[in-house]
Design a protein around this motif. Structure first.
Motif, PDB file in Angstrom:
ATOM      1  N   HIS A  47      25.355  42.144  29.394  1.00  0.00           N
ATOM      2  CA  HIS A  47      24.613  41.660  30.556  1.00  0.00           C
ATOM      3  C   HIS A  47      23.546  42.687  30.932  1.00  0.00           C
ATOM      4  O   HIS A  47      23.844  43.867  31.115  1.00  0.00           O
ATOM      5  CB  HIS A  47      25.558  41.425  31.739  1.00  0.00           C
ATOM      6  CG  HIS A  47      24.911  40.653  32.843  1.00  0.00           C
ATOM      7  ND1 HIS A  47      23.995  41.205  33.705  1.00  0.00           N
ATOM      8  CD2 HIS A  47      25.024  39.347  33.214  1.00  0.00           C
ATOM      9  CE1 HIS A  47      23.582  40.295  34.561  1.00  0.00           C
ATOM     10  NE2 HIS A  47      24.182  39.157  34.285  1.00  0.00           N
ATOM     11  N   PRO A  48      22.288  42.264  31.090  1.00  0.00           N
ATOM     12  CA  PRO A  48      21.199  43.224  31.314  1.00  0.00           C
ATOM     13  C   PRO A  48      21.245  43.948  32.656  1.00  0.00           C
ATOM     14  O   PRO A  48      20.613  44.997  32.814  1.00  0.00           O
ATOM     15  CB  PRO A  48      19.937  42.351  31.222  1.00  0.00           C
ATOM     16  CG  PRO A  48      20.397  40.958  31.523  1.00  0.00           C
ATOM     17  CD  PRO A  48      21.789  40.873  30.962  1.00  0.00           C
ATOM     18  N   ARG A  49      22.012  43.444  33.643  1.00  0.00           N
ATOM     19  CA  ARG A  49      22.054  44.099  34.952  1.00  0.00           C
ATOM     20  C   ARG A  49      23.151  45.169  35.055  1.00  0.00           C
ATOM     21  O   ARG A  49      23.159  45.948  36.013  1.00  0.00           O
ATOM     22  CB  ARG A  49      22.291  43.059  36.065  1.00  0.00           C
ATOM     23  CG  ARG A  49      21.130  42.140  36.388  1.00  0.00           C
ATOM     24  CD  ARG A  49      19.949  42.851  37.018  1.00  0.00           C
ATOM     25  NE  ARG A  49      20.304  43.659  38.175  1.00  0.00           N
ATOM     26  CZ  ARG A  49      20.395  43.189  39.421  1.00  0.00           C
ATOM     27  NH1 ARG A  49      20.167  41.903  39.664  1.00  0.00           N
ATOM     28  NH2 ARG A  49      20.688  44.002  40.425  1.00  0.00           N
ATOM     29  N   PHE A 115      36.518  35.086  29.124  1.00  0.00           N
ATOM     30  CA  PHE A 115      35.497  34.067  28.928  1.00  0.00           C
ATOM     31  C   PHE A 115      34.451  34.059  30.040  1.00  0.00           C
ATOM     32  O   PHE A 115      33.755  33.070  30.226  1.00  0.00           O
ATOM     33  CB  PHE A 115      36.150  32.685  28.797  1.00  0.00           C
ATOM     34  CG  PHE A 115      37.079  32.577  27.619  1.00  0.00           C
ATOM     35  CD1 PHE A 115      36.620  32.781  26.338  1.00  0.00           C
ATOM     36  CD2 PHE A 115      38.421  32.271  27.798  1.00  0.00           C
ATOM     37  CE1 PHE A 115      37.478  32.687  25.247  1.00  0.00           C
ATOM     38  CE2 PHE A 115      39.286  32.169  26.726  1.00  0.00           C
ATOM     39  CZ  PHE A 115      38.814  32.379  25.436  1.00  0.00           C
ATOM     40  N   ILE A 116      34.351  35.147  30.773  1.00  0.00           N
ATOM     41  CA  ILE A 116      33.344  35.238  31.818  1.00  0.00           C
ATOM     42  C   ILE A 116      31.953  35.116  31.199  1.00  0.00           C
ATOM     43  O   ILE A 116      31.693  35.675  30.128  1.00  0.00           O
ATOM     44  CB  ILE A 116      33.487  36.553  32.613  1.00  0.00           C
ATOM     45  CG1 ILE A 116      32.441  36.651  33.718  1.00  0.00           C
ATOM     46  CG2 ILE A 116      33.402  37.758  31.692  1.00  0.00           C
ATOM     47  CD1 ILE A 116      32.559  35.581  34.763  1.00  0.00           C
ATOM     48  N   ASP A 117      31.057  34.391  31.854  1.00  0.00           N
ATOM     49  CA  ASP A 117      29.716  34.170  31.320  1.00  0.00           C
ATOM     50  C   ASP A 117      28.666  34.873  32.175  1.00  0.00           C
ATOM     51  O   ASP A 117      28.900  35.220  33.330  1.00  0.00           O
ATOM     52  CB  ASP A 117      29.412  32.671  31.250  1.00  0.00           C
ATOM     53  CG  ASP A 117      29.515  32.010  32.617  1.00  0.00           C
ATOM     54  OD1 ASP A 117      28.517  32.011  33.348  1.00  0.00           O
ATOM     55  OD2 ASP A 117      30.621  31.524  32.963  1.00  0.00           O
ATOM     56  N   HIS A 118      27.499  35.068  31.601  1.00  0.00           N
ATOM     57  CA  HIS A 118      26.427  35.792  32.288  1.00  0.00           C
ATOM     58  C   HIS A 118      25.943  35.063  33.528  1.00  0.00           C
ATOM     59  O   HIS A 118      25.551  35.704  34.519  1.00  0.00           O
ATOM     60  CB  HIS A 118      25.256  36.016  31.329  1.00  0.00           C
ATOM     61  CG  HIS A 118      25.508  37.104  30.348  1.00  0.00           C
ATOM     62  ND1 HIS A 118      24.507  37.638  29.549  1.00  0.00           N
ATOM     63  CD2 HIS A 118      26.642  37.783  30.018  1.00  0.00           C
ATOM     64  CE1 HIS A 118      25.009  38.585  28.781  1.00  0.00           C
ATOM     65  NE2 HIS A 118      26.301  38.682  29.037  1.00  0.00           N
ATOM     66  N   ALA A 211      33.323  29.245  37.170  1.00  0.00           N
ATOM     67  CA  ALA A 211      33.194  28.551  35.888  1.00  0.00           C
ATOM     68  C   ALA A 211      34.563  28.046  35.446  1.00  0.00           C
ATOM     69  O   ALA A 211      35.556  28.782  35.542  1.00  0.00           O
ATOM     70  CB  ALA A 211      32.609  29.476  34.831  1.00  0.00           C
ATOM     71  N   VAL A 212      34.596  26.820  34.981  1.00  0.00           N
ATOM     72  CA  VAL A 212      35.858  26.220  34.540  1.00  0.00           C
ATOM     73  C   VAL A 212      36.502  27.070  33.452  1.00  0.00           C
ATOM     74  O   VAL A 212      37.718  27.272  33.420  1.00  0.00           O
ATOM     75  CB  VAL A 212      35.621  24.784  34.030  1.00  0.00           C
ATOM     76  CG1 VAL A 212      36.893  24.214  33.409  1.00  0.00           C
ATOM     77  CG2 VAL A 212      35.138  23.889  35.168  1.00  0.00           C
ATOM     78  N   GLY A 213      35.691  27.635  32.558  1.00  0.00           N
ATOM     79  CA  GLY A 213      36.237  28.397  31.443  1.00  0.00           C
ATOM     80  C   GLY A 213      36.657  29.810  31.783  1.00  0.00           C
ATOM     81  O   GLY A 213      37.270  30.484  30.952  1.00  0.00           O
ATOM     82  N   ASN A 214      36.360  30.269  32.992  1.00  0.00           N
ATOM     83  CA  ASN A 214      36.655  31.653  33.372  1.00  0.00           C
ATOM     84  C   ASN A 214      38.122  31.782  33.783  1.00  0.00           C
ATOM     85  O   ASN A 214      38.456  32.128  34.920  1.00  0.00           O
ATOM     86  CB  ASN A 214      35.725  32.077  34.507  1.00  0.00           C
ATOM     87  CG  ASN A 214      35.890  33.536  34.905  1.00  0.00           C
ATOM     88  OD1 ASN A 214      36.374  34.357  34.125  1.00  0.00           O
ATOM     89  ND2 ASN A 214      35.503  33.860  36.129  1.00  0.00           N
ATOM     90  N   VAL A 215      38.992  31.528  32.839  1.00  0.00           N
ATOM     91  CA  VAL A 215      40.432  31.480  33.123  1.00  0.00           C
ATOM     92  C   VAL A 215      41.066  32.858  32.953  1.00  0.00           C
ATOM     93  O   VAL A 215      40.609  33.684  32.164  1.00  0.00           O
ATOM     94  CB  VAL A 215      41.149  30.467  32.208  1.00  0.00           C
ATOM     95  CG1 VAL A 215      40.671  29.057  32.499  1.00  0.00           C
ATOM     96  CG2 VAL A 215      40.929  30.809  30.735  1.00  0.00           C
TER      97      VAL A 215
END
Length: 398
Positions: A47-49, A115-118, A211-215
């Motif tokens: 992640h760029p930040r 599975f955390i997303d940007h 996010a649904v996938g951030n389980v």
């Protein structure tokens, strides 16, 4: 200037509900061929930040962690945690307090949410900057029952306004550090997440879309399901191809710039920048692979700062955008359409220049040329055109 951001990955738990394994606690179990923690670290590192990453581990797990992360551990800080999550987070915060400069924003994340997303990270950072605290959350979809001591239903709890909290949870660093210290001095160790500590200390905490996938991987079944998900993803290679086209008029001059290489010629290309048709086409091709618009969106010709600019700048920015979105450039192919100048004597220099801009090896860069058989404006030597194609693979884990 954007606020500096640090991330704390909480990985000191024992994970009893996941059962015992020779691989160790659940954050070190293998999913998709790598440890859960390795996937989580990759998501934040890319992640760029994110400026600094602290991994809080159990006192007994240093060797286990180093083995699980391998060379990817470089640049991350390992900190020993405590017997409870709350203590572990405080250890991570105390470590960051010694950093120079200390971060403005800190994200606290469960290491077993790989599975955390940007996009979710972005939403948390922005809200934390604006309000002091933010967490990703999802509305509760299931009907909620409160049980009696004998396991009968005592009541049905209205689910309107109820949300399931996720991580990362983001805060102004000084605020959450002070809240944790206050909780420790008060003997409070019953908080279930960092947001509840911040709320108790009087910090405003905003909900942003999760996010649904951030389980969170809690049980043996969760880990098995995550392994299946990753293996399915790996079986489907996400390779995208983008195309770009550009043309510029030829006027009286002494040279042209093509693929970043200056070539003596009795004409020059007319344009707002250096009018390098090859690099303009390549910029559009790269941006096309991730739906990031075109060269005019990022470098409008109406902006005087780009007057006479080297088009290498445009390509390098497109490369950065592709990488920020998780892409790895596989090859670049450029076709020039012109009657003159002769391209063959300069082809290798042009390939080398493109390879340097894109980070590709020379064998993955192609530059070639053809004439327009004296037909049309190209055939009349009124302009030069270029077509570029780029292939990028997305979805790989770092």
């Amino acid at each position: 200037m954007k606020d500096s951001v640090a991330a704390i990955l909480v990985a000191a738990g024992r994970g009893e509900r996941a059962g015992r394994s020779i691989e160790g606690p659940k954050q070190y179990r293998s999913i998709g061929g790598r440890a859960v923690l390795a996937h989580t670290l990759a998501a934040f590192r890319s992640h760029p930040r994110i400026d600094d990453i602290v991994i809080v581990i159990h006192a007994d797990d240093t060797e286990l962690c180093e083995r699980a992360l391998g060379p990817n551990i470089a640049g991350a800080f390992l900190v020993t945690g405590g017997a409870e999550r709350q203590i572990s987070v405080r250890c991570g915060l105390e470590f960051l307090a010694t950093a120079r400069p200390t971060p403005r924003i800190v994200l606290i994340h469960d290491a077993v949410r790989p599975f955390i997303d940007h996009e979710t990270i972005d939403r948390v950072i922005v809200a934390a900057e604006d309000f002091g605290g933010a967490i990703p959350a999802m509305p509760i979809a299931d009907t909620i029952k409160r049980a009696s001591s004998d396991a009968t239903i005592a009541e049905t709890v209205p689910r309107r306004g109820l949300f399931g909290a996720q991580t990362p949870q983001g805060f102004h660093f000084e605020g959450i550090r002070d809240a944790h210290e206050k909780a420790a001095r008060s003997g409070r160790s019953d908080f279930t997440d960092d947001a509840s500590i911040a709320e108790w200390a009087g910090t405003t905490v905003m909900l942003v879309e999760g996010a649904v996938g951030n389980v969170k991987l809690t049980t043996r079944q969760d880990i098995a399901a995550a392994d299946r998900t990753l293996k399915e993803r790996q079986a489907m290679i996400d390779v995208r191809t983008g195309n770009g086209y550009d043309v510029h008029r030829l006027i009286a001059g002494a040279q042209v710039t093509l693929c970043g290489v200056t070539i003596p010629h009795d004409q020059t290309l007319d344009g707002h920048s250096d009018a390098d048709v090859c690099l303009h086409a390549l910029t559009d091709a790269l941006l096309a692979t991730c739906g990031a618009g075109d060269i005019g969106d990022h470098f409008p010709p109406s902006d005087p700062q780009w007057r006479g600019a080297a088009s290498k700048i445009f390509v390098e920015r497109a490369v950065a955008i592709v990488r920020e979105k998780g892409g790895r450039i596989m090859n670049a192919d450029i076709s020039l359409i012109c009657e003159a100048p002769k391209i063959a004597p300069h082809r290798e220099a042009m390939r080398a220049a493109v390879a340097e801009m894109t980070g590709l090896s020379l064998d993955r860069v192609s530059v070639k040329a053809t004439t327009n058989e004296a037909l049309g404006f190209l055939g009349r030597r009124e302009g030069i055109a270029a077509i570029a194609t780029a292939s990028v693979v997305f979805g790989e884990t770092a």
